[in-house]
Design an enzyme around this catalytic site. Sequence first.
Site: not given
Ligand code: SUG
Length: 457
Positions: A35, A186, A261, A374, A380
């Site tokens: 979310h 995070e 983030h 995603n 990331c």
């Molecule tokens: O935590 N997406 C991750 C993406 C993380 C990206 N990381 C950085 N910006 N450093 C998150 O939101 C989505 C998984 C799903 O919907 O199946 C997810 O977890």
Amino acid sequence: MSEGAMSEGSMSEEVREVNFDGLVGPTHNYAGLAHGNVASMRHEGLTANPREAALQGLDKMKSLMEAGYAQGVLPPQQRPDLGALRDLGFTGDDASVLARAAQEAPQLLRAVCSASSMWTANAATVTPSADASDGRVHFTAANLQSSFHRYLEPRTTARVLAAMFRDETHFAHHPVLPATPAFSDEGAANHTRLSGAHGEPGVHLFVYGRQAFGGQHGPTRYPTRQTLEASQAIARQHGLSDAQTVFAQQNPEAIDAGVFHNDVIAVGNGPVLLYHDMAFRDEDATLDALRARMASPLIPVRVPSEAVSLEDAVSTYLFNSQLLSNPDGSMTLVVPGECQENETVWRTIQDLLLAGYNPISEVLVKDVKQSMRNGGGPACLRLRVALSSAERQALGGRVLLDEALHGDLTAWVERHYRDRLTPADLADPQLAQESLTALDELTQLLGIGNVYPFQLE
Ligand code: SUG
């Protein structure tokens, strides 16, 4: 000591930034679990291609390795996490646990199948030895308590980091922060180290979404993922002083636009901070605090909203690029393909390359679309660890990428990964078995021992 011996000594301490990319796991899928991460929300239910995802990741690693950057790998985690389902009261044999979860709580099944450990910028916060009073590299695995699917990661992450960075004379590991909202952490996605060269002492910019105890208002639409209290605790664990740290709040408006983030809106490398004007609640104070602490002059590269809107920043992930140092002092920006597809963003990148005041002189475009859907761009997918040559030599396992390891990993993906995965496939006990077999083989290939906590029946 003769001059020759001195320069030999300093050469053996040559510090290089190693980018440890997360290998995409065999259960990569689109479950809409995050979310406030608009790509994850938008692509819920799409059919994923885990094989392509893993190969895209490996291809990015190979390009950077071939361009002369130091590249490492971090293994994926074992999914589905059947132990987590059992903890939540699902009983019976593995097939029944999966079937019952699919029937009664499909959202939980999706969560325990997520390949989210691929985004290793969230695996940990790292302080290089140049900044630590004990001369060691310090690690804190992130608690990722904001979402259930990511909360499942730190236990294994800590084991993986301990297996790879196992030599206690060089590496120190700290406890994961308490997994409770006040210490929401995070990892490196909200932490940027600014310095002269990588081996020189640096200043640590910790960016938080909210202050748990008191503080100013946060976003209203989407959740924050990092607290000031978590960032302060990590700085304390790593022994960083006030003179080495800056704590800055994210702009709440940006979080509400999908900047979950800080690495979705800013990236730093050496003395350069590339950022959008909506990144920080107080831009001037943040830059002033950095300038006051840095030994070398800060080079701010500010992209105003008039040039790139927040919406374009979020959809193209311009700021989720990797900014890499070259031996001649120039820098290369590694951007996702989406940046090239957006005319305004692409023009802004060209302007940055031509501008004389910053060292960014080259752009490298990589296709990581499977991850991007995603919400995970090039930055990331990697955890940066600046290591001296002695520290690189002390690494456990076969985790630094070379031609041979890239070949082995590619063949491994091609042997084990599916090219199609829908949310409905996640209950298939065969998928769990395939995943286990693949990871079993991988731990041998990487030589890091058994870092996974559970076995299938
Ligand atoms: O935590 N997406 C991750 C993406 C993380 C990206 N990381 C950085 N910006 N450093 C998150 O939101 C989505 C998984 C799903 O919907 O199946 C997810 O977890």
